[in-house]
Design a protein around this motif. Structure first.
Motif, mmCIF file in Angstrom:
data_model
loop_
_atom_site.group_PDB
_atom_site.id
_atom_site.type_symbol
_atom_site.label_atom_id
_atom_site.label_comp_id
_atom_site.label_asym_id
_atom_site.label_seq_id
_atom_site.Cartn_x
_atom_site.Cartn_y
_atom_site.Cartn_z
ATOM 1 N N GLU A 61 23.041 -2.858 17.793
ATOM 2 C CA GLU A 61 22.435 -3.691 16.580
ATOM 3 C C GLU A 61 20.964 -3.118 16.350
ATOM 4 O O GLU A 61 20.118 -3.378 17.143
ATOM 5 N N PRO A 62 20.957 -2.305 15.357
ATOM 6 C CA PRO A 62 19.499 -1.594 15.038
ATOM 7 C C PRO A 62 18.592 -2.685 14.795
ATOM 8 O O PRO A 62 17.306 -2.371 14.922
ATOM 9 N N GLY A 63 18.898 -3.824 14.222
ATOM 10 C CA GLY A 63 17.894 -4.798 13.767
ATOM 11 C C GLY A 63 17.150 -4.354 12.635
ATOM 12 O O GLY A 63 17.735 -3.464 11.873
ATOM 13 N N LEU A 64 15.837 -4.384 12.545
ATOM 14 C CA LEU A 64 15.011 -4.207 11.274
ATOM 15 C C LEU A 64 14.431 -2.521 11.520
ATOM 16 O O LEU A 64 13.394 -2.511 11.973
ATOM 17 N N LEU A 65 15.331 -1.853 11.428
ATOM 18 C CA LEU A 65 15.116 -0.272 11.669
ATOM 19 C C LEU A 65 14.195 0.085 10.593
ATOM 20 O O LEU A 65 13.261 0.942 11.180
ATOM 21 N N LEU A 66 14.038 -0.135 9.504
ATOM 22 C CA LEU A 66 13.061 0.279 8.380
ATOM 23 C C LEU A 66 11.982 -0.769 8.008
ATOM 24 O O LEU A 66 10.893 -0.401 8.126
ATOM 25 N N SER A 67 12.629 -1.893 7.514
ATOM 26 C CA SER A 67 11.412 -2.593 7.225
ATOM 27 C C SER A 67 10.737 -3.259 8.384
ATOM 28 O O SER A 67 9.793 -4.001 7.983
ATOM 29 N N GLY A 68 11.079 -3.388 9.418
ATOM 30 C CA GLY A 68 10.323 -4.029 10.456
ATOM 31 C C GLY A 68 9.145 -2.939 11.546
ATOM 32 O O GLY A 68 9.047 -3.278 12.388
ATOM 33 N N THR A 69 9.368 -1.665 11.055
ATOM 34 C CA THR A 69 8.653 -0.726 11.749
ATOM 35 C C THR A 69 7.641 -0.013 10.932
ATOM 36 O O THR A 69 7.285 -0.382 9.834
ATOM 37 N N ILE A 70 6.959 0.688 11.423
ATOM 38 C CA ILE A 70 5.899 1.695 10.761
ATOM 39 C C ILE A 70 6.294 2.500 9.746
ATOM 40 O O ILE A 70 5.600 2.966 8.916
ATOM 41 N N PHE A 71 7.555 2.487 9.599
ATOM 42 C CA PHE A 71 8.135 3.551 8.295
ATOM 43 C C PHE A 71 8.041 2.841 7.299
ATOM 44 O O PHE A 71 7.653 3.435 6.167
ATOM 45 N N ALA A 72 8.005 1.382 7.186
ATOM 46 C CA ALA A 72 7.679 0.646 5.982
ATOM 47 C C ALA A 72 6.360 1.107 5.353
ATOM 48 O O ALA A 72 6.156 1.210 4.125
ATOM 49 N N LEU A 73 5.442 1.085 6.306
ATOM 50 C CA LEU A 73 4.045 1.277 5.791
ATOM 51 C C LEU A 73 3.788 2.589 5.500
ATOM 52 O O LEU A 73 3.219 3.111 4.596
ATOM 53 N N VAL A 74 4.326 3.654 6.151
ATOM 54 C CA VAL A 74 4.219 4.886 5.846
ATOM 55 C C VAL A 74 4.875 5.247 4.397
ATOM 56 O O VAL A 74 4.234 5.914 3.421
ATOM 57 N N PHE A 75 5.943 4.768 4.041
ATOM 58 C CA PHE A 75 6.549 5.021 2.966
ATOM 59 C C PHE A 75 5.836 4.303 1.511
ATOM 60 O O PHE A 75 5.724 4.841 0.783
ATOM 61 N N ALA A 76 5.370 3.119 2.372
ATOM 62 C CA ALA A 76 4.689 2.431 1.042
ATOM 63 C C ALA A 76 3.345 3.347 0.586
ATOM 64 O O ALA A 76 2.973 3.356 -0.611
ATOM 65 N N TYR A 77 2.536 3.901 1.505
ATOM 66 C CA TYR A 77 1.425 4.466 1.499
ATOM 67 C C TYR A 77 1.769 5.837 0.536
ATOM 68 O O TYR A 77 1.100 6.091 -0.387
ATOM 69 N N ILE A 78 2.937 6.337 0.963
ATOM 70 C CA ILE A 78 3.262 7.491 0.175
ATOM 71 C C ILE A 78 3.813 7.353 -1.301
ATOM 72 O O ILE A 78 3.311 8.050 -2.441
ATOM 73 N N VAL A 79 4.446 6.241 -1.300
ATOM 74 C CA VAL A 79 4.746 5.750 -2.883
ATOM 75 C C VAL A 79 3.443 5.559 -3.655
ATOM 76 O O VAL A 79 3.282 5.877 -4.767
ATOM 77 N N ARG A 80 2.510 4.868 -3.052
ATOM 78 C CA ARG A 80 1.285 4.179 -3.758
ATOM 79 C C ARG A 80 0.352 5.550 -4.200
ATOM 80 O O ARG A 80 -0.233 5.588 -5.164
ATOM 81 N N PHE A 81 0.079 6.774 -2.946
ATOM 82 C CA PHE A 81 -1.093 7.602 -3.235
ATOM 83 C C PHE A 81 -0.262 8.867 -3.479
ATOM 84 O O PHE A 81 -1.105 9.813 -3.646
ATOM 85 N N PHE A 82 0.870 9.128 -3.857
ATOM 86 C CA PHE A 82 1.660 10.350 -4.192
ATOM 87 C C PHE A 82 0.718 10.858 -5.388
ATOM 88 O O PHE A 82 0.513 11.946 -5.655
ATOM 89 N N ALA A 83 0.621 9.891 -6.439
ATOM 90 C CA ALA A 83 -0.186 10.198 -7.854
ATOM 91 C C ALA A 83 -1.317 10.896 -7.558
ATOM 92 O O ALA A 83 -1.855 11.781 -8.163
ATOM 93 N N ILE A 84 -2.175 10.452 -6.462
ATOM 94 C CA ILE A 84 -3.532 11.169 -6.245
ATOM 95 C C ILE A 84 -3.315 12.684 -5.751
ATOM 96 O O ILE A 84 -3.991 13.594 -6.177
ATOM 97 N N GLY A 85 -2.342 12.836 -4.819
ATOM 98 C CA GLY A 85 -2.182 14.020 -4.236
ATOM 99 C C GLY A 85 -1.653 14.912 -5.355
ATOM 100 O O GLY A 85 -2.096 16.280 -5.520
ATOM 101 N N GLN A 86 -0.893 14.655 -6.181
ATOM 102 C CA GLN A 86 -0.111 15.220 -7.119
ATOM 103 C C GLN A 86 -1.239 15.787 -8.258
ATOM 104 O O GLN A 86 -1.113 17.100 -8.706
ATOM 105 N N GLY A 87 -1.930 14.859 -8.526
ATOM 106 C CA GLY A 87 -3.223 15.297 -9.480
ATOM 107 C C GLY A 87 -4.156 16.392 -9.137
ATOM 108 O O GLY A 87 -4.590 17.028 -9.801
ATOM 109 N N ALA A 88 -4.591 16.259 -7.699
ATOM 110 C CA ALA A 88 -5.523 17.147 -7.167
ATOM 111 C C ALA A 88 -4.584 18.529 -7.180
ATOM 112 O O ALA A 88 -5.304 19.509 -7.338
ATOM 113 N N VAL A 89 -3.488 18.603 -6.774
ATOM 114 C CA VAL A 89 -2.510 19.898 -6.647
ATOM 115 C C VAL A 89 -2.497 20.362 -8.154
ATOM 116 O O VAL A 89 -2.568 21.427 -8.259
#
Length: 543
Positions: free
Chosen positions: A406-434
């Protein structure tokens, strides 16, 4: 055939990134359309309109106060010569490095009934109780407007000053020949010519104001941002939180639409290759020192005083603030920010390279889809990320039911959720600079590489990457700093008993004990100064 096959692989990868990073927004919209007859109806009948009203008045108040502060500052530093002008040109951007909840706590501590200001007033005038005098309450909607405007006015200041520097001096000089005073030229020439830039700056300020969570939550001002947070943690209703987030998306769409309309209707009367570096007005006497005093007052109130107070806390409470918690949470924040920066830069380079080599008119669509997360406030983004990750965890647990694992909250209850949210939020900054760096690479280099028999991947790896080093480093640095400062998404998505520097500091702010986390707070401010330094260097280079 080989080139077509290779291009299709790049296209598939670009669309994969675009759809993956835009998925939270799509799931959020879908969830907001689901029926929820209890919680949302209750909020609709009771407090929801108060949330909307407070949000609207907050945005209007911040826009007005930011304009009062930023427009005169931008005009003075762009067109006028006065003592300290060169210093204030870049120093007036420093308040952007100060998180709003830090400046809110500092002024609350200074101006509350038990603060040093009111204590001194009572001692000087012999007042005994609040009935003997009136003093404004900072922990109100009006107080939140002042705190947020002090931090966000640099957006409008920078955009307006840049617009003025890029305008031709001839029109302002013509108004002088017609007998117009400097104030009349400012109101009748500079403001109308810069209306597109002003609207763009105000749209950005309105989006940042609506996204603010910490200040309004600390001041107990109910807005749509706090409504999303309270609905999720108080009622545990993801659908109701998604519906409130949908209302916020309408506000965001309105702000973005106004910004785009202002740009499309803005007429450029004369183009210039470089910025104006000279001045139109040489202020002397009381006018010159009045300009210096105004700039000094704004900078002192918005940045210098709060920084000095935090430094004083750090000195007085260094034994309590310089502890293992600081190093632990700093290291945790550093790891997350580093991973997000690396992933964002890799995806941004691959996405931008596909846009470069593709002749498809829809080649930019994946990048636009992937950048949608930047406009989402932190609380809305957290809900948007939770929805697909929670669904994935539910389906995975159902599929593995009876298998013994029983994996439980494999994604939503781990650090993966925070990392994924940051990637979603700040991808535009990285793409703009590149993208900005990619535009300076001549297409002839690509043709030369291909003519030597190099594949597209080899061209990117051996030709583009060495030339993109500065742009990639800038993108990584900007994303890293934003990750270190992000608060609302971290509060909602962090795993149990997991803290970042931002959440660590805000917990102490909420408990009225910022002194015990003063070193962490100062560290966040110092990190926030780095992008301002980069922006200032870039502007000096262009001028």
């Amino acid at each position: 055939m080989r080139a077509i096959l290779s291009l299709s692989k790049w296209q598939s990868f670009a669309w994969l990134i675009g759809l993956l990073l835009s998925a939270p927004l799509l799931f959020l919209i879908n969830e907001s359309l689901q029926p929820d007859s209890d919680v949302f109806d209750h909020l609709w009948d009771t407090v929801l309109w108060d949330y909307v009203s407070n949000t609207v008045w907050l945005i209007i108040g911040v826009i007005i106060l930011s304009s009062i502060i930023a427009l005169p500052l931008g005009w003075l530093t762009a067109y006028c010569a006065f003592p300290g002008r060169r210093f204030f040109q870049w120093a007036l951007m420093l308040p952007l490095a100060m998180p709003t909840y830090l400046i809110a706590y500092v002024y609350t501590d200074l101006l509350d009934y038990a603060g040093p200001v009111q204590i001194s007033l009572r001692n000087w005038f012999g007042w005994q109780s609040p009935d003997d005098y009136w003093f404004f309450d900072i922990r109100t909607l009006e107080g939140a407007i002042v705190m947020i405007a002090l931090v966000l006015y640099p957006y409008l200041y920078l955009i307006f000053k840049t617009a003025l520097r890029e305008q031709s001096f001839k029109l302002v000089q013509a108004s002088q020949l017609m007998g117009k005073s400097p104030l009349q030229s400012f109101l009748k020439v500079s403001i109308p010519l810069s209306r597109g830039a002003i609207v763009a700056g105000l749209a950005l300020i309105s989006m940042e104001t609506m996204a603010d969570f910490a200040t309004v939550h600390y001041f107990a001002v109910s807005t749509l941002t706090t409504a999303v947070y309270d609905t999720w943690l108080g009622y545990y209703s993801l659908t109701a939180a998604a519906k409130i987030s949908g209302i916020m998306l309408l506000f965001l769409f309105l702000a973005l639409t106004l910004e785009r309309l202002s740009r499309s209707s803005d007429v450029v009367h004369e183009r210039q290759a470089t910025q104006n570096s000279e001045t139109l007005y040489h202020l002397i006497g009381i006018k010159a020192w009045g300009a210096t005093l105004w700039c000094t007052f704004v900078l002192g109130v918005a940045f210098v005083l709060p920084t000095l107070v935090l430094a004083g806390y750090a000195i007085d409470y260094h034994e309590q603030a310089w502890n293992r918690e600081f190093f632990t949470y700093a290291w945790q924040s550093f790891k997350i920010a580093l991973w997000v920066s690396i992933i964002v830069c890799i995806c941004a380079v691959l996405m931008t390279f596909y846009q470069r080599i593709s002749s498809d008119r829809f080649a930019r669509l994946p990048g636009k889809f992937a950048s949608t997360g930047y406009a989402l406030p932190g609380t809305v983004l957290a809900i948007a990320v939770l929805i697909p990750l929670t669904l994935f965890d539910e389906y995975l647990n159902q599929w593995l039911d009876g298998s013994g694992w029983e994996p439980g909250l494999l994604l939503s209850g781990t650090i993966f959720a925070l990392v994924f949210a940051y990637i979603v939020r700040f991808f535009a900054i990285g793409q703009g600079a590149v993208e900005s760096s990619y535009q300076r690479i001549s297409p002839s280099l690509d043709m030369a590489s291909l003519s030597l028999g190099k594949s597209q991947f080899q061209t990117m790896y051996k030709v583009h990457l060495p030339l993109l080093r500065r742009g990639i480093l800038t993108a990584a640095l900007l994303v890293f700093i934003e990750c270190m400062k992000e608060l609302p998404a971290a509060l909602l998505l962090r795993p149990f008993n997991y803290e970042t520097l931002a959440t660590h500091v805000y917990q102490y702010v909420s408990d009225e004990q910022l002194e015990l986390a003063s070193i962490s707070a100062l560290f966040i401010v110092l990190v926030g100064l780095i992008p301002l330094y980069l922006v200032n260097r870039s502007m000096e280079h262009k001028s």
